[in-house]
Design a protein around this motif. Structure first.
Motif, PDB file in Angstrom:
ATOM      1  N   ALA B 166      -5.811  -9.109  28.460  1.00 40.47           N
ATOM      2  CA  ALA B 166      -5.799  -8.250  27.279  1.00 40.47           C
ATOM      3  C   ALA B 166      -7.220  -7.833  26.937  1.00 40.47           C
ATOM      4  O   ALA B 166      -8.152  -8.612  27.096  1.00 40.47           O
ATOM      5  CB  ALA B 166      -5.164  -8.977  26.103  1.00 40.47           C
ATOM      6  N   GLN B 170      -6.970  -5.465  21.919  1.00 41.01           N
ATOM      7  CA  GLN B 170      -5.568  -5.883  22.040  1.00 41.01           C
ATOM      8  C   GLN B 170      -5.387  -7.324  21.574  1.00 41.01           C
ATOM      9  O   GLN B 170      -4.404  -7.655  20.925  1.00 41.01           O
ATOM     10  CB  GLN B 170      -5.101  -5.740  23.485  1.00 41.01           C
ATOM     11  CG  GLN B 170      -4.923  -4.289  23.893  1.00 41.01           C
ATOM     12  CD  GLN B 170      -4.603  -4.160  25.370  1.00 41.01           C
ATOM     13  OE1 GLN B 170      -5.234  -4.810  26.206  1.00 41.01           O
ATOM     14  NE2 GLN B 170      -3.631  -3.318  25.701  1.00 41.01           N
ATOM     15  N   TRP B 173      -5.621  -7.107  17.723  1.00 47.43           N
ATOM     16  CA  TRP B 173      -4.587  -6.341  17.034  1.00 47.43           C
ATOM     17  C   TRP B 173      -3.181  -6.846  17.366  1.00 47.43           C
ATOM     18  O   TRP B 173      -2.316  -6.886  16.496  1.00 47.43           O
ATOM     19  CB  TRP B 173      -4.735  -4.850  17.407  1.00 47.43           C
ATOM     20  CG  TRP B 173      -3.792  -3.966  16.676  1.00 47.43           C
ATOM     21  CD1 TRP B 173      -2.750  -3.256  17.212  1.00 47.43           C
ATOM     22  CD2 TRP B 173      -3.778  -3.683  15.270  1.00 47.43           C
ATOM     23  NE1 TRP B 173      -2.108  -2.561  16.227  1.00 47.43           N
ATOM     24  CE2 TRP B 173      -2.711  -2.808  15.036  1.00 47.43           C
ATOM     25  CE3 TRP B 173      -4.580  -4.096  14.203  1.00 47.43           C
ATOM     26  CZ2 TRP B 173      -2.402  -2.332  13.749  1.00 47.43           C
ATOM     27  CZ3 TRP B 173      -4.277  -3.627  12.929  1.00 47.43           C
ATOM     28  CH2 TRP B 173      -3.208  -2.753  12.732  1.00 47.43           C
ATOM     29  N   LEU B 174      -2.942  -7.219  18.631  1.00 51.44           N
ATOM     30  CA  LEU B 174      -1.579  -7.576  19.042  1.00 51.44           C
ATOM     31  C   LEU B 174      -1.318  -9.083  18.997  1.00 51.44           C
ATOM     32  O   LEU B 174      -0.172  -9.507  18.949  1.00 51.44           O
ATOM     33  CB  LEU B 174      -1.315  -7.068  20.465  1.00 51.44           C
ATOM     34  CG  LEU B 174      -1.405  -5.545  20.631  1.00 51.44           C
ATOM     35  CD1 LEU B 174      -1.251  -5.154  22.093  1.00 51.44           C
ATOM     36  CD2 LEU B 174      -0.344  -4.855  19.777  1.00 51.44           C
TER      37      LEU B 174
END
Lengths: 284, 256
Positions: B166, B170, B173-174
């Motif tokens: 990632a 990412q 945020w994820l």
């Protein structure tokens, strides 16, 4: 480039914005203020120098010295009274109130948090004023014939402060109390301690870190507050923050206001140093 | 002991609720002074509050400053916390100390420092200046809350996401943001509340566009008035509604 170095660079990049913000908008202004405190006023002009004249005045001029003592006295009184009132309240909510009402009781205990700070001080002015609720009630009950002066005295300031900090301390002490295992109390009872001894010798010492943290918080917030003494205490005796605001307003004496702020900051730092070994700030 | 406990509880609750009760009751006062005797109920003062242009503008200003400054504090605090939780940097302890430092300083001192610095570089007193001040006081809070909620488990998850390829944004945020959602929400809510209610920074750093506490402050100069009671009661009511809504949304969800 090794993975470890890349990791470190990325980590640093994430911290950088917050660090930069704190340096630019906190550390730099604070340093500027420290420098400003060494300047002095000639007429309306600020003359930058490197003399300790302002500090000398603070510790020799009776009105400034008085301000420091007033602030310390009020703050210590408020801290002690608030702890003494909040501890039993937190204990009763944690142990005496049935469990399903506990959350409700806690919510009520901090309900006035949700009105604005300025308004809360103002509402004490309604209660304590010459025609206020307290005077009205006392006269109605026949305990007084004439209204007594409460507003614009130290008693009013202390009352307003205690109101706020009882709520704050009840929260911190309560969260401390419910983390204690009930086994401590049970063990002490089995070993023959009376209920009072359990509280005094077992529960109370175990909540000391929470109490000290809350008391320190109370001290810091109380000594730096301008609103409550200004609204409730009036101008009869001035606290440190009131003196600072007065320097700004009347003559624009920024050097003196800065010096007073540095002194305020020093007092808080000393209080921290004195209580640091009991504090567990990360538990807040 | 039991009776004593209940008596104490009632006495303290009376003390705690008395001023707010008086505030709300006399906001309905049919008369010019919000003190006893109560002369009958009227909604006149609420009507005059809602028609008060300056007040409504101040309310909007407060809302804007609080929403934006809390968002900035949260973003900076979140990034810093995930950065410091991720690797041990040289000077980590010092950095944490610097980030937390504003928490131990009176708002008055923060305000005075900014006032002088802004004066020197020519930034006028404004809502922007106030917002900057509010980020200074709320950033430590957001950082501390989020940093405290990143434990070993969270660190491992973030590391796993990175090992699986990632990208940095990412990961944040994820993975990090959804995982830390409760503490992010708590931090934002607290920062919003503190900014919304903050007086001294706004008082010193605004001039023409003021925030709500500053506007209420200037109302106080004209002495006791049921109109001030009405403003206070409205602020109280709105906060209670928000708290109850959050409690139902977040707490119930968390409990499941």
């Amino acid at each position: 480039m090794t993975i470890e170095r890349r990791e470190k660079r990325q980590g640093a990049a994430l911290v950088a914005p917050a660090l930069l913000w704190t340096l630019v908008f906190f550390a730099v202004p604070f340093a500027g203020m420290a420098i400003m405190s060494l300047a002095h006023l000639e007429g309306r002009e600020i003359v930058q120098g490197f003399d300790l004249g302002n500090y000398l005045r603070i510790f020799t001029d009776p009105s400034f010295r008085r301000g420091i003592f007033v602030s310390l006295e009020i703050t210590l009184t408020v801290t002690v009274i608030s702890v003494l009132l909040a501890w039993p309240l937190a204990w009763i909510i944690a142990t005496r109130v049935p469990e399903r009402w506990r959350r409700m009781a806690l919510l009520i205990a901090v309900l006035p948090f949700w009105t604005s700070y300025v308004v809360r001080s103002y509402s004490w002015a309604l209660v304590l004023g010459e025609k206020g609720v307290v005077n009205n009630a006392l006269i109605g009950l026949g305990l007084l014939s004439e209204p007594i002066q409460i507003m614009a005295t130290r008693a009013a300031t202390v009352t307003g402060f205690v109101h706020f900090f009882v709520m704050l301390l009840t929260l911190t002490i309560y969260s401390n109390l419910i983390q204690l295992s009930p086994n401590y109390a049970r063990a002490a009872m089995d070993l023959g301690a009376s209920r009072w001894q359990v509280i005094r010798l077992v529960i109370l010492p175990l909540t000391l870190p929470g109490v000290m943290t809350g008391a320190f918080l109370t001290f810091v917030l109380c000594i730096g507050d301008y609103i409550t003494p200004q609204i409730l205490g009036g101008n009869n005796e001035l606290s440190l923050p009131q003196l600072i605001m007065m320097q700004l307003g009347r003559r624009g004496d920024y050097p003196m206001a800065s010096a007073l702020s540095v002194v305020l900051m020093a007092i808080v730092t000393l209080a921290y140093a004195a209580s640091a070994r009991w504090l567990k700030m990360e538990r807040l | 002991m039991r009776i004593l406990s209940w008596a104490y509880l009632i006495a303290l609750f009376t003390f705690i609720l008395l001023p707010v009760g008086v505030l709300v009751v006399f906001s309905f006062q049919d008369g010019r002074l919000p003190v006893p005797p109560f002369k009958g109920a009227t909604l006149e003062w609420y009507a005059s509050v809602l028609a008060d242009r300056a007040l409504m503008e101040a309310l909007l200003n407060s809302m804007i400053v609080a929403l934006i400054s809390a968002a900035v504090s949260l973003t900076l605090g979140f990034l810093a916390a995930s950065g410091l939780a991720r690797v041990v940097l040289p000077g980590s302890v010092l950095m944490r100390g610097v980030l937390i430092a504003p928490m131990t300083v009176s708002y008055l001192i923060v305000a005075l420092g900014l006032l002088q610095m802004f004066g020197k570089i020519g930034v006028r007193p404004s809502l922007l200046a106030t917002g900057i001040g509010h980020v200074v006081i709320n950033l430590p809070l957001c950082f501390a809350i989020i940093y405290a909620s990143i434990g070993e488990h969270q660190k491992n998850a973030l590391k796993a996401a990175r090992d699986l390829g990632a990208r940095e944004w990412q990961v944040l945020w994820l993975v990090a943001a959804p995982m830390l959602l409760p503490s992010l929400a708590a931090a934002y809510f607290l920062a919003f509340t503190f900014s919304w209610d903050e007086f001294i920074i706004a008082f010193l750093l605004t001039r023409f566009d003021v925030t709500l506490p500053v506007e209420i402050w200037s109302m106080l100069r004209s002495g006791l008035s049921p109109e001030t009671n009405a403003v206070g009661s409205l602020v109280f009511l709105v906060s209670i509604v928000i708290v109850v809504a959050l409690e139902l949304l977040l707490f119930r969800k968390g409990a499941k």
